[in-house]
Design a protein around this motif. Structure first.
Motif, PDB file in Angstrom:
ATOM      1  N   MET A   1      -4.639 -14.706  -6.870  1.00  0.00           N
ATOM      2  CA  MET A   1      -3.897 -14.818  -5.619  1.00  0.00           C
ATOM      3  C   MET A   1      -4.425 -15.985  -4.793  1.00  0.00           C
ATOM      4  N   THR A   2      -3.538 -16.549  -3.977  1.00  0.00           N
ATOM      5  CA  THR A   2      -4.002 -17.428  -2.918  1.00  0.00           C
ATOM      6  C   THR A   2      -4.526 -16.569  -1.773  1.00  0.00           C
ATOM      7  N   MET A   3      -5.144 -17.212  -0.778  1.00  0.00           N
ATOM      8  CA  MET A   3      -5.630 -16.430   0.352  1.00  0.00           C
ATOM      9  C   MET A   3      -4.480 -15.773   1.098  1.00  0.00           C
ATOM     10  N   ILE A   4      -3.356 -16.462   1.247  1.00  0.00           N
ATOM     11  CA  ILE A   4      -2.189 -15.865   1.894  1.00  0.00           C
ATOM     12  C   ILE A   4      -1.770 -14.598   1.162  1.00  0.00           C
ATOM     13  N   GLU A   5      -1.681 -14.672  -0.152  1.00  0.00           N
ATOM     14  CA  GLU A   5      -1.268 -13.514  -0.940  1.00  0.00           C
ATOM     15  C   GLU A   5      -2.294 -12.382  -0.841  1.00  0.00           C
ATOM     16  N   ALA A   6      -3.572 -12.750  -0.805  1.00  0.00           N
ATOM     17  CA  ALA A   6      -4.621 -11.731  -0.720  1.00  0.00           C
ATOM     18  C   ALA A   6      -4.596 -11.014   0.624  1.00  0.00           C
ATOM     19  N   LEU A   7      -4.375 -11.765   1.703  1.00  0.00           N
ATOM     20  CA  LEU A   7      -4.271 -11.146   3.024  1.00  0.00           C
ATOM     21  C   LEU A   7      -3.062 -10.218   3.095  1.00  0.00           C
ATOM     22  N   ARG A   8      -1.944 -10.684   2.576  1.00  0.00           N
ATOM     23  CA  ARG A   8      -0.734  -9.856   2.558  1.00  0.00           C
ATOM     24  C   ARG A   8      -0.964  -8.574   1.757  1.00  0.00           C
ATOM     25  N   ASP A   9      -1.662  -8.707   0.626  1.00  0.00           N
ATOM     26  CA  ASP A   9      -1.930  -7.549  -0.220  1.00  0.00           C
ATOM     27  C   ASP A   9      -2.830  -6.548   0.503  1.00  0.00           C
ATOM     28  N   ALA A  10      -3.819  -7.054   1.250  1.00  0.00           N
ATOM     29  CA  ALA A  10      -4.695  -6.153   2.011  1.00  0.00           C
ATOM     30  C   ALA A  10      -3.887  -5.342   3.016  1.00  0.00           C
ATOM     31  N   MET A  11      -3.002  -6.005   3.755  1.00  0.00           N
ATOM     32  CA  MET A  11      -2.182  -5.290   4.731  1.00  0.00           C
ATOM     33  C   MET A  11      -1.232  -4.320   4.050  1.00  0.00           C
ATOM     34  N   ASP A  12      -0.686  -4.709   2.910  1.00  0.00           N
ATOM     35  CA  ASP A  12       0.216  -3.836   2.156  1.00  0.00           C
ATOM     36  C   ASP A  12      -0.514  -2.569   1.712  1.00  0.00           C
ATOM     37  N   VAL A  13      -1.738  -2.745   1.207  1.00  0.00           N
ATOM     38  CA  VAL A  13      -2.536  -1.594   0.758  1.00  0.00           C
ATOM     39  C   VAL A  13      -2.785  -0.625   1.907  1.00  0.00           C
ATOM     40  N   LYS A  14      -3.180  -1.151   3.053  1.00  0.00           N
ATOM     41  CA  LYS A  14      -3.516  -0.274   4.171  1.00  0.00           C
ATOM     42  C   LYS A  14      -2.271   0.346   4.804  1.00  0.00           C
ATOM     43  N   LEU A  15      -1.166  -0.367   4.853  1.00  0.00           N
ATOM     44  CA  LEU A  15       0.074   0.220   5.352  1.00  0.00           C
ATOM     45  C   LEU A  15       0.491   1.406   4.486  1.00  0.00           C
ATOM     46  N   ALA A  16       0.316   1.252   3.171  1.00  0.00           N
ATOM     47  CA  ALA A  16       0.703   2.320   2.249  1.00  0.00           C
ATOM     48  C   ALA A  16      -0.255   3.511   2.334  1.00  0.00           C
ATOM     49  N   GLN A  17      -1.527   3.242   2.577  1.00  0.00           N
ATOM     50  CA  GLN A  17      -2.534   4.304   2.582  1.00  0.00           C
ATOM     51  C   GLN A  17      -2.594   5.079   3.883  1.00  0.00           C
ATOM     52  N   ASP A  18      -2.392   4.393   4.992  1.00  0.00           N
ATOM     53  CA  ASP A  18      -2.710   4.986   6.294  1.00  0.00           C
ATOM     54  C   ASP A  18      -1.535   4.813   7.255  1.00  0.00           C
ATOM     55  N   PRO A  19      -0.866   5.890   7.626  1.00  0.00           N
ATOM     56  CA  PRO A  19       0.294   5.786   8.525  1.00  0.00           C
ATOM     57  C   PRO A  19      -0.087   5.324   9.939  1.00  0.00           C
ATOM     58  N   LYS A  20      -1.364   5.291  10.249  1.00  0.00           N
ATOM     59  CA  LYS A  20      -1.786   4.842  11.580  1.00  0.00           C
ATOM     60  C   LYS A  20      -1.873   3.314  11.675  1.00  0.00           C
ATOM     61  N   VAL A  21      -1.782   2.626  10.543  1.00  0.00           N
ATOM     62  CA  VAL A  21      -1.883   1.159  10.534  1.00  0.00           C
ATOM     63  C   VAL A  21      -0.550   0.551  10.951  1.00  0.00           C
ATOM     64  N   LEU A  22      -0.610  -0.399  11.876  1.00  0.00           N
ATOM     65  CA  LEU A  22       0.570  -1.132  12.344  1.00  0.00           C
ATOM     66  C   LEU A  22       0.279  -2.628  12.277  1.00  0.00           C
TER      67      LEU A  22
END
Length: 334
Positions: A1-22
């Protein structure tokens, strides 16, 4: 991944895991962010989880502080680090102090993401490096990744942290270290457009540095884009430099720094921000206090100019491989 893709993936993971993440900020929803870091997240997770805000940094961060105090985990984007100043009061007086002011009744699990530094010819309103302003504030954590792997792991750790984290993203590293000058000439430092990034959840402890290049002659302390500049400079100077990627400025991994300087006996600090009151001064003070009797030569720092950020001449403003190589050579001569 590029850094952009890695950052997006991190947010995607946490959005999916934790409903409190916005996720919210200027243009981060439908458009996916000016640098496309949040592209596709609104379509996947919905407009109540990923949404656009007015152009009002104080309101963005102020709303996030209130949400965090009530148990949410907002991860907000300030479109450029240069735009953060209207929200400085909210960050330093509200977010950073909340745990202490409330006697731990409240915490503030908030992440403020910001693209930092130069490389896009954005001049003094789109290319600043304000990290030292935030490292001065008790209650904040300040993180700057230099690789896609670190970007994802540190962002996940930041979102999970119970306290506010300033997450600075070097623009020149979004799609790999951009090399060249304003005339299009190569600067000679290697380009790593992408890196191996594991799928799913993993995190990197905030407050841990990484030895990017082992060496015995001189320790180089750097972060963000300057890690790659330091690597190229070491090759150019023919010096066996040990390059420490700080990754986290607050808290700072003093153990790793101390062990390296005690081994090499020399230390050079490199950062892109202006010299006076830059974070390099703090690093030099820490090394001087901890490693004085091990030093074989004076400490040195290579930084940006003490001047308003140039537009057309930004590649002269940046500490480049030649400037850093000269400092490494000088450290070996003293």
């Amino acid at each position: 991944m590029t850094m952009i893709e890695a950052l997006r993936d991190a947010m995607d993971v946490k959005l999916a895991q934790d409903p409190k993440v916005l996720i919210f900020g200027e243009d981060v929803g439908y458009f996916g962010g000016v640098f496309r870091c949040t592209a596709g997240l609104q379509a996947k997770h919905g407009e109540e989880r990923v949404f656009d805000t007015p152009i009002n940094e104080s309101a963005i961060v102020g709303m996030a502080v209130g949400m965090a105090a009530q148990g949410m985990r907002p991860c907000v984007e300030v479109q450029f680090a240069d735009y953060v100043y209207p929200a400085f009061d909210q960050i330093t007086q509200e977010a950073a102090r909340l745990r202490y002011r409330s006697n731990e009744t409240f915490t503030c699990p908030l992440v403020v993401r910001m693209p930092t530094g130069g490389g896009i010819f954005g001049g003094q309103t789109h290319s600043q490096s304000p990290e030292a302003l935030f490292t001065h504030v008790a209650g904040l954590k300040v993180v700057i990744p230099s690789t896609p792997y670190d970007a994802k792991g540190l962002l996940i750790a930041a979102i999970e942290d119970p306290d506010p984290v300033i997450f600075l993203e070097p623009k020149r590293l979004y799609n790999g270290p951009f090399h060249g000058d304003h005339a299009g000439k190569s600067t000679g430092w290697s380009q790593h457009p992408a890196g191996e990034v594991p799928e799913g959840h993993y995190s990197i402890d905030i407050g841990t540095a990484e030895v990017r290049r082992a060496g015995t002659d001189v320790t180089v302390l750097a972060y963000g884009t300057m890690v790659y500049v330091a690597e190229a400079a070491a090759e150019r100077a023919g010096v066996d430099a040990e390059i420490i990627d700080l990754r986290s400025l607050l808290p700072l991994d003093l153990d790793t720094i101390r062990a390296s300087v005690e081994k090499t006996g020399r230390c050079v600090v490199v950062h892109e921000a202006t010299r006076t009151s830059g974070f390099g001064g703090e690093l030099i003070a820490e090394v001087q206090e901890a490693c004085f009797w091990h030093l074989k030569s004076p400490l040195q720092r290579i930084t940006g100019w003490d001047a308003p950020y140039p537009h057309a001449t930004e590649w002269d403003y940046f500490p480049g491989p030649d400037r850093v190589a000269r400092a490494l050579t000088k450290a070996m001569e003293d």
